[in-house]
Write a protein that holds these residues in place. Structure first.
Motif, short mmCIF file in Angstrom:
data_model
loop_
_atom_site.label_atom_id
_atom_site.label_comp_id
_atom_site.label_asym_id
_atom_site.label_seq_id
_atom_site.Cartn_x
_atom_site.Cartn_y
_atom_site.Cartn_z
N VAL A 237 1.03 -1.19 0.13
CA VAL A 237 -0.23 0.02 0.09
C VAL A 237 0.84 1.32 0.03
CG1 VAL A 237 -1.67 1.29 1.22
CG2 VAL A 237 -1.83 -1.11 1.10
N HIS A 238 0.79 1.98 -0.81
CA HIS A 238 1.51 3.18 -1.13
C HIS A 238 0.64 4.59 -0.82
CE1 HIS A 238 4.69 1.74 -3.92
NE2 HIS A 238 4.40 0.56 -3.31
N GLY A 239 -0.44 4.65 -0.51
CA GLY A 239 -1.05 5.85 -0.18
C GLY A 239 -2.50 5.54 0.43
N VAL A 240 -3.29 6.27 0.99
CA VAL A 240 -4.62 6.29 1.49
C VAL A 240 -5.14 7.59 1.29
CG1 VAL A 240 -6.23 5.94 3.59
CG2 VAL A 240 -3.77 4.35 3.29
N LEU A 241 -6.30 7.45 0.64
CA LEU A 241 -7.15 8.93 0.70
C LEU A 241 -8.57 8.51 1.22
CD1 LEU A 241 -5.40 8.33 -2.31
CD2 LEU A 241 -6.56 10.58 -2.51
N PHE A 242 -9.19 9.40 1.93
CA PHE A 242 -10.37 9.49 2.39
C PHE A 242 -11.34 9.74 1.64
CE2 PHE A 242 -7.79 8.97 6.29
CZ PHE A 242 -8.74 8.89 7.28
N TRP A 243 -12.41 9.23 1.67
CA TRP A 243 -13.70 9.80 0.56
C TRP A 243 -14.59 10.46 1.44
CZ3 TRP A 243 -13.32 9.44 -4.28
CH2 TRP A 243 -14.35 9.66 -4.89
N GLY A 244 -14.09 11.75 1.73
CA GLY A 244 -14.69 12.98 2.51
C GLY A 244 -14.34 12.87 3.87
N PHE A 245 -14.46 13.92 4.57
CA PHE A 245 -14.14 14.10 5.93
C PHE A 245 -14.86 14.85 6.87
CE2 PHE A 245 -12.00 17.31 3.69
CZ PHE A 245 -11.90 18.56 4.37
N SER A 246 -15.88 15.89 6.17
CA SER A 246 -16.66 16.67 6.95
C SER A 246 -18.23 16.05 6.81
CB SER A 246 -16.75 18.03 6.35
OG SER A 246 -17.67 18.88 7.01
N ASP A 247 -18.92 16.03 7.91
CA ASP A 247 -20.48 15.74 7.80
C ASP A 247 -21.34 16.71 6.94
OD1 ASP A 247 -20.48 17.76 9.68
OD2 ASP A 247 -21.72 16.52 11.12
N GLN A 248 -20.68 18.05 6.61
CA GLN A 248 -21.55 18.87 5.81
C GLN A 248 -21.10 18.52 4.48
OE1 GLN A 248 -23.13 21.56 7.75
NE2 GLN A 248 -22.54 19.89 8.98
N ASN A 249 -20.38 17.81 4.14
CA ASN A 249 -20.22 17.38 2.58
C ASN A 249 -19.48 15.84 2.38
OD1 ASN A 249 -18.77 20.10 3.33
ND2 ASN A 249 -19.38 20.26 1.05
N HIS A 250 -20.33 15.00 2.91
CA HIS A 250 -20.12 13.60 3.04
C HIS A 250 -21.21 12.69 2.50
CE1 HIS A 250 -18.07 9.80 4.06
NE2 HIS A 250 -17.16 10.56 4.77
N TRP A 251 -21.00 11.78 1.68
CA TRP A 251 -22.22 10.82 1.22
C TRP A 251 -22.80 9.91 2.27
CZ3 TRP A 251 -22.16 5.73 -0.99
CH2 TRP A 251 -21.16 4.95 -0.61
N ARG A 252 -21.95 9.73 3.14
CA ARG A 252 -22.24 8.83 4.67
C ARG A 252 -21.92 9.61 5.64
NH1 ARG A 252 -20.92 2.68 4.15
NH2 ARG A 252 -18.72 3.37 4.09
N PRO A 253 -22.56 10.71 6.12
CA PRO A 253 -22.31 11.49 7.28
C PRO A 253 -21.67 11.01 8.55
CG PRO A 253 -24.31 12.33 6.15
CD PRO A 253 -23.98 10.96 5.70
N ASN A 254 -22.31 9.80 8.82
CA ASN A 254 -21.81 8.98 9.87
C ASN A 254 -20.42 8.61 9.75
OD1 ASN A 254 -24.35 9.02 11.37
ND2 ASN A 254 -24.88 7.19 10.52
N ALA A 255 -19.65 8.58 8.61
CA ALA A 255 -18.40 8.28 8.64
C ALA A 255 -17.38 9.37 8.80
CB ALA A 255 -18.13 7.65 6.94
N ALA A 256 -18.16 10.65 8.90
CA ALA A 256 -17.18 11.68 8.82
C ALA A 256 -16.38 11.79 10.03
CB ALA A 256 -18.21 13.12 8.65
N ILE A 257 -15.06 12.54 9.82
CA ILE A 257 -14.22 12.42 10.91
C ILE A 257 -14.26 14.23 11.47
CG2 ILE A 257 -12.77 10.86 10.14
CD1 ILE A 257 -10.72 13.20 9.25
#
Length: 347
Positions: A237-257
């Motif tokens: 594994v060479h890198g990791v990208l989050f798929w969203g981080f804020s519950d104001q702009n997230h397709w799954r708000p419960n996943a937001a950090i």
């Protein structure tokens, strides 16, 4: 990912992340919602903003073959009508963004979604896409990108087989993108086994779309920590990208950090910040003198070196530590009669 009207959102992003990916605005439906009506200004502005801040960018994506996500104007076309438009789209995307991306997701989720294969009656159209993209933009790495590889196991073997076949056929594939849209329950040992399977292809793996759908912030913090430790410790594994981080702009708000308009890190966000900015960063200070060699054991990543003398910064240098490490030679001549008081800070 890019919204300058939300300064708290952007500040959180710039403080924590080193890479970015646009979730929607590069997809064909967004760039050409009506045939020959091109919309590149917004994503180009966002990409240039990221680059101006030193953020690296993935190009997601050129093609996405889901029947509900391809441009509507393509659905009633014949294969002979559509094929030249694929070439045209590749040329427009690569010329518009040439030199700006590290990676291209060439045809997103093609193991699951087959609009272009079926429309053109060509089971090898993805291979053709890779070759054409590489021909027009040879310096940007071409990636596969797929889901249900580690989160579920339905695609793991097929994805491995596809990577091996692409390599055998000489397709210019540079890496395997693994989405990671995780639910609240997962087995890390099973996920590692699936990663190991894909790693047998012998290509770099990037975790391209990480989120964990967990309502309880404290449980979510532990789960993000466990998953990130697995991914960051895996040699393929060479890198990791989050798929969203804020519950104001997230397709799954419960996943937001992060939560709310102030984009305040929750327990999971604080844990991610701790890992990325402290635990997995190397910060060291050393006194140096002429001819002295300092050896440092550091986590891989991007660093800044600052050379101090008499309380002032006299030299700064950005550098990267990769698989082979790095070696820096610093000229400290001209710093006065007491060079032994110089020191270097790396962090």
């Amino acid at each position: 990912m890019f919204d300058t009207s939300k300064p708290n959102y952007m500040k959180f992003f710039y403080d924590l992340f080193e890479w970015s990916v646009m979730e929607w605005s590069l997809k064909w439906t967004a760039t050409e919602p009506v045939k020959d009506e091109l919309h590149y200004d917004l994503p180009l502005k966002g990409v240039n903003e990221m680059l101006s801040k030193g953020i690296k960018v993935r190009g997601h994506n050129i093609f996405w073959g889901g029947p509900n996500v391809v441009p509507k104007w393509q659905k009633n076309m014949s294969g002979s009508q559509l094929k030249p438009l694929l070439s045209k789209h590749i040329q427009e995307m690569t010329s518009t963004f040439k030199g700006k991306f590290q990676h291209w997701d060439v045809e997103n989720e093609n193991l699951h979604l087959h609009f272009y294969e079926e429309k053109l009656q060509d089971p090898h159209i993805t291979e053709w896409m890779f070759r054409e993209v590489h021909k027009h933009d040879p310096h940007t790495q071409c990636f596969l990108n797929e889901y249900d590889v580690v989160a579920g196991g339905m695609t793991t073997q097929a994805y491995k087989d596809q990577g091996l076949q692409f390599k055998a056929d000489g397709v210019p594939v540079a890496g395997m993108g693994i989405q990671s849209h995780l639910g609240p329950n997962f087995d890390l040992s099973v996920m590692k086994h699936r990663l190991d399977e894909v790693a047998e292809v012998g290509l770099p793996i990037w975790i391209t779309e990480l989120d964990i759908d967990e309502y309880d912030a404290n449980k979510k913090a532990k789960k993000y920590a466990d998953v990130l430790k697995l991914y960051f410790s895996h040699p393929a594994v060479h890198g990791v990208l989050f798929w969203g981080f804020s519950d104001q702009n997230h397709w799954r708000p419960n996943a937001a950090i992060a939560n709310g308009k102030d984009v305040t890190p929750n327990a999971a966000g604080k844990k991610v910040q701790e890992l990325l900015k402290h635990t997995w960063r190397t910060n060291e200070t050393h006194n140096i003198s002429h001819g002295k060699t300092v050896n440092i054991r550091a986590f891989k990543g991007s660093y800044k070196l600052l050379l101090h003398h008499n309380g002032k910064v006299i030299h700064t240098e950005n550098f990267t530590v990769g698989n082979s490490g790095n070696s820096l030679k610093i000229n400290i001549s001209g710093t006065g009669s007491n060079p032994h008081v110089d020191h270097v800070i790396i962090g």
